[in-house]
Design a protein around this motif. Structure first.
Motif, PDB file in Angstrom:
ATOM      1  N   ILE A 183       0.584  26.790  12.608  1.00  0.00           N
ATOM      2  CA  ILE A 183       0.061  28.143  12.826  1.00  0.00           C
ATOM      3  C   ILE A 183      -1.231  28.058  13.626  1.00  0.00           C
ATOM      4  O   ILE A 183      -2.076  27.186  13.367  1.00  0.00           O
ATOM      5  CB  ILE A 183      -0.200  28.869  11.490  1.00  0.00           C
ATOM      6  CG1 ILE A 183       1.120  29.231  10.816  1.00  0.00           C
ATOM      7  CG2 ILE A 183      -1.019  30.134  11.712  1.00  0.00           C
ATOM      8  CD1 ILE A 183       0.963  30.077   9.568  1.00  0.00           C
ATOM      9  N   GLY A 184      -1.372  28.945  14.598  1.00  0.00           N
ATOM     10  CA  GLY A 184      -2.598  29.027  15.367  1.00  0.00           C
ATOM     11  C   GLY A 184      -3.029  30.470  15.514  1.00  0.00           C
ATOM     12  O   GLY A 184      -2.287  31.397  15.161  1.00  0.00           O
ATOM     13  N   LEU A 185      -4.212  30.662  16.038  1.00  0.00           N
ATOM     14  CA  LEU A 185      -4.687  32.008  16.345  1.00  0.00           C
ATOM     15  C   LEU A 185      -4.418  32.297  17.811  1.00  0.00           C
ATOM     16  O   LEU A 185      -4.887  31.581  18.695  1.00  0.00           O
ATOM     17  CB  LEU A 185      -6.196  32.139  16.080  1.00  0.00           C
ATOM     18  CG  LEU A 185      -6.791  33.502  16.459  1.00  0.00           C
ATOM     19  CD1 LEU A 185      -6.408  34.562  15.420  1.00  0.00           C
ATOM     20  CD2 LEU A 185      -8.312  33.424  16.599  1.00  0.00           C
ATOM     21  N   ILE A 191      -6.057  26.958  18.267  1.00  0.00           N
ATOM     22  CA  ILE A 191      -6.475  28.163  18.981  1.00  0.00           C
ATOM     23  C   ILE A 191      -5.750  28.210  20.319  1.00  0.00           C
ATOM     24  O   ILE A 191      -5.759  27.245  21.078  1.00  0.00           O
ATOM     25  CB  ILE A 191      -8.003  28.170  19.224  1.00  0.00           C
ATOM     26  CG1 ILE A 191      -8.777  27.951  17.916  1.00  0.00           C
ATOM     27  CG2 ILE A 191      -8.409  29.474  19.903  1.00  0.00           C
ATOM     28  CD1 ILE A 191      -8.600  29.021  16.873  1.00  0.00           C
ATOM     29  N   ASP A 192      -5.128  29.356  20.600  1.00  0.00           N
ATOM     30  CA  ASP A 192      -4.379  29.536  21.842  1.00  0.00           C
ATOM     31  C   ASP A 192      -5.104  30.535  22.738  1.00  0.00           C
ATOM     32  O   ASP A 192      -5.397  31.659  22.332  1.00  0.00           O
ATOM     33  CB  ASP A 192      -2.967  30.050  21.536  1.00  0.00           C
ATOM     34  CG  ASP A 192      -2.136  30.234  22.795  1.00  0.00           C
ATOM     35  OD1 ASP A 192      -1.395  29.307  23.150  1.00  0.00           O
ATOM     36  OD2 ASP A 192      -2.239  31.313  23.431  1.00  0.00           O
ATOM     37  N   THR A 193      -5.374  30.108  23.978  1.00  0.00           N
ATOM     38  CA  THR A 193      -6.005  30.986  24.956  1.00  0.00           C
ATOM     39  C   THR A 193      -5.340  30.772  26.313  1.00  0.00           C
ATOM     40  O   THR A 193      -4.311  30.095  26.412  1.00  0.00           O
ATOM     41  CB  THR A 193      -7.541  30.749  25.020  1.00  0.00           C
ATOM     42  OG1 THR A 193      -8.119  31.692  25.934  1.00  0.00           O
ATOM     43  CG2 THR A 193      -7.876  29.340  25.452  1.00  0.00           C
ATOM     44  N   ILE A 211      -9.454  20.120  16.108  1.00  0.00           N
ATOM     45  CA  ILE A 211      -9.014  21.430  16.611  1.00  0.00           C
ATOM     46  C   ILE A 211      -8.061  21.246  17.789  1.00  0.00           C
ATOM     47  O   ILE A 211      -8.352  20.518  18.733  1.00  0.00           O
ATOM     48  CB  ILE A 211     -10.225  22.280  17.045  1.00  0.00           C
ATOM     49  CG1 ILE A 211     -11.204  22.438  15.878  1.00  0.00           C
ATOM     50  CG2 ILE A 211      -9.761  23.650  17.543  1.00  0.00           C
ATOM     51  CD1 ILE A 211     -12.512  23.108  16.259  1.00  0.00           C
ATOM     52  N   PHE A 212      -6.926  21.910  17.718  1.00  0.00           N
ATOM     53  CA  PHE A 212      -5.914  21.871  18.777  1.00  0.00           C
ATOM     54  C   PHE A 212      -6.097  23.098  19.655  1.00  0.00           C
ATOM     55  O   PHE A 212      -6.008  24.240  19.191  1.00  0.00           O
ATOM     56  CB  PHE A 212      -4.510  21.871  18.150  1.00  0.00           C
ATOM     57  CG  PHE A 212      -3.399  21.583  19.120  1.00  0.00           C
ATOM     58  CD1 PHE A 212      -2.868  20.311  19.230  1.00  0.00           C
ATOM     59  CD2 PHE A 212      -2.860  22.591  19.917  1.00  0.00           C
ATOM     60  CE1 PHE A 212      -1.830  20.033  20.113  1.00  0.00           C
ATOM     61  CE2 PHE A 212      -1.835  22.331  20.807  1.00  0.00           C
ATOM     62  CZ  PHE A 212      -1.306  21.041  20.905  1.00  0.00           C
ATOM     63  N   VAL A 213      -6.383  22.876  20.939  1.00  0.00           N
ATOM     64  CA  VAL A 213      -6.667  23.968  21.867  1.00  0.00           C
ATOM     65  C   VAL A 213      -5.607  24.026  22.969  1.00  0.00           C
ATOM     66  O   VAL A 213      -5.362  23.035  23.667  1.00  0.00           O
ATOM     67  CB  VAL A 213      -8.063  23.805  22.509  1.00  0.00           C
ATOM     68  CG1 VAL A 213      -8.343  24.960  23.475  1.00  0.00           C
ATOM     69  CG2 VAL A 213      -9.144  23.726  21.440  1.00  0.00           C
ATOM     70  N   THR A 214      -5.006  25.187  23.114  1.00  0.00           N
ATOM     71  CA  THR A 214      -4.028  25.431  24.173  1.00  0.00           C
ATOM     72  C   THR A 214      -4.618  26.402  25.190  1.00  0.00           C
ATOM     73  O   THR A 214      -5.200  27.416  24.818  1.00  0.00           O
ATOM     74  CB  THR A 214      -2.738  26.066  23.604  1.00  0.00           C
ATOM     75  OG1 THR A 214      -2.156  25.196  22.636  1.00  0.00           O
ATOM     76  CG2 THR A 214      -1.725  26.337  24.716  1.00  0.00           C
ATOM     77  N   LYS A 267      -1.924  37.047  16.468  1.00  0.00           N
ATOM     78  CA  LYS A 267      -3.239  37.472  16.943  1.00  0.00           C
ATOM     79  C   LYS A 267      -3.818  38.509  16.010  1.00  0.00           C
ATOM     80  O   LYS A 267      -3.106  39.399  15.533  1.00  0.00           O
ATOM     81  CB  LYS A 267      -3.116  38.071  18.351  1.00  0.00           C
ATOM     82  CG  LYS A 267      -4.436  38.505  18.963  1.00  0.00           C
ATOM     83  CD  LYS A 267      -4.280  39.720  19.861  1.00  0.00           C
ATOM     84  CE  LYS A 267      -4.408  40.997  19.081  1.00  0.00           C
ATOM     85  NZ  LYS A 267      -4.452  42.205  19.914  1.00  0.00           N
ATOM     86  N   SER A 268      -5.116  38.395  15.750  1.00  0.00           N
ATOM     87  CA  SER A 268      -5.825  39.455  15.049  1.00  0.00           C
ATOM     88  C   SER A 268      -7.316  39.309  15.325  1.00  0.00           C
ATOM     89  O   SER A 268      -7.800  38.209  15.588  1.00  0.00           O
ATOM     90  CB  SER A 268      -5.576  39.412  13.534  1.00  0.00           C
ATOM     91  OG  SER A 268      -6.261  40.493  12.902  1.00  0.00           O
ATOM     92  N   THR A 269      -8.036  40.427  15.253  1.00  0.00           N
ATOM     93  CA  THR A 269      -9.492  40.392  15.399  1.00  0.00           C
ATOM     94  C   THR A 269     -10.175  40.736  14.079  1.00  0.00           C
ATOM     95  O   THR A 269     -11.397  40.829  14.018  1.00  0.00           O
ATOM     96  CB  THR A 269      -9.961  41.391  16.469  1.00  0.00           C
ATOM     97  OG1 THR A 269      -9.510  42.704  16.112  1.00  0.00           O
ATOM     98  CG2 THR A 269      -9.415  41.016  17.847  1.00  0.00           C
TER      99      THR A 269
END
Length: 269
Positions: free
Chosen positions: A18-20, A46-48, A72-75, A239-241
């Motif tokens: 699971i990621g954000l 975290i996905d960006t 931390i896994f960053v995409t 996604k959520s804020t």
């Protein structure tokens, strides 16, 4: 706990299940706070994307979290409209600079065609871009490479020339929209699927079947939707804020029974 669980990509890299997702979150305080909340509450993925315009805020939150970079896994992603060898290298360098990181965990070609010209034939551009991604991968600046929104007809030309088969394909995937042709094409190639928009940007959480099923399991419709995607063996990036929803979206340590999965398979979106 699901936030501590990972899948293993074909090259041995582990990616949190699971990621954000940060699509449609404006750069600045909203992105910064959402990413910081996610990391503080146990998220490690975290996905960006450059196209989201929020990489700098994502990077600032990662730095301020105090969590070790390697945890931390960053995409992030090569913009869909930028096709070609040179531009792919330039975009990657810009992304890594904006994020303020020494390396990226996963770099994707965002789409097989520009968003303003969906369906355009960009085969050569995708091939040239993929060659650049392979070079970046070989340099060690990225741990894994892949694609996003690619159908079999877009993947095949890459397979015909690649040194490395894509390790991930990030696609829209949710109850009522499973994109089985793409999933079935990727499976034997060991191309992992990431499900973006697992709640169909909120459209399906009011579906009667989903609501009733969520009540049965004493979970929210959103949690049911996310769990469904996990049981379809996908990485999921809701996604959520809002901090309470970011926390709630990860409380999916329950199991949907096989017969109920089959019922959800029949939902039409």
């Amino acid at each position: 706990m699901i936030l501590q669980e990972t899948y293993t990509l074909k090259n041995g890299v582990k990616v949190p299940k699971i990621g954000l997702g940060t699509w449609q979150i404006p750069d600045g305080e909203q992105t910064y706070q959402a990413v910081l909340w996610a990391l503080q509450n146990g998220y490690r993925h975290i996905d960006t994307a450059m196209a989201y315009g929020n990489e700098a805020s994502v990077g600032r939150a990662i730095k301020d979290s105090g969590i070790a970079r390697e945890e931390i896994f960053v995409t992030t992603k090569l913009p869909a409209e930028h096709k070609g060898h040179k531009i792919a290298h330039e975009c990657f360098q810009k992304s890594i600079n904006l994020l303020g990181l020494d390396y990226i965990d996963l770099y994707l070609i965002h789409a097989p065609w520009p968003w303003h010209s969906i369906g355009q034939d960009c085969t050569q551009g995708n091939i040239d871009s993929w060659q650049a991604l392979e070079e970046i991968y070989d340099s060690g600046a990225v741990k894994a490479i892949g694609i996003s929104n690619f159908e079999p007809k877009h993947i095949q030309p890459i397979l015909s020339m690649c040194k490395y088969v894509p390790m991930m394909n990030q696609i829209s995937f949710h109850i009522g929209h499973r994109q089985e042709e793409i999933v079935n094409f990727c499976a034997p190639l060991d191309i992992k699927i990431t499900a973006y928009s697992p709640l169909a940007t909120g459209r399906i959480i009011g579906n009667k079947t989903i609501v009733a099923m969520a009540e049965k399991y004493q979970v929210t419709p959103a949690q049911l939707c996310i769990r469904y995607c996990l049981q379809k063996d996908t990485v999921v990036i809701p996604k959520s804020t809002k901090e309470e929803r970011i926390i709630s979206n990860a409380k999916v340590d329950f199991v949907i029974l096989d017969e109920d999965m089959k019922t959800l398979d029949q939902v039409n979106n």
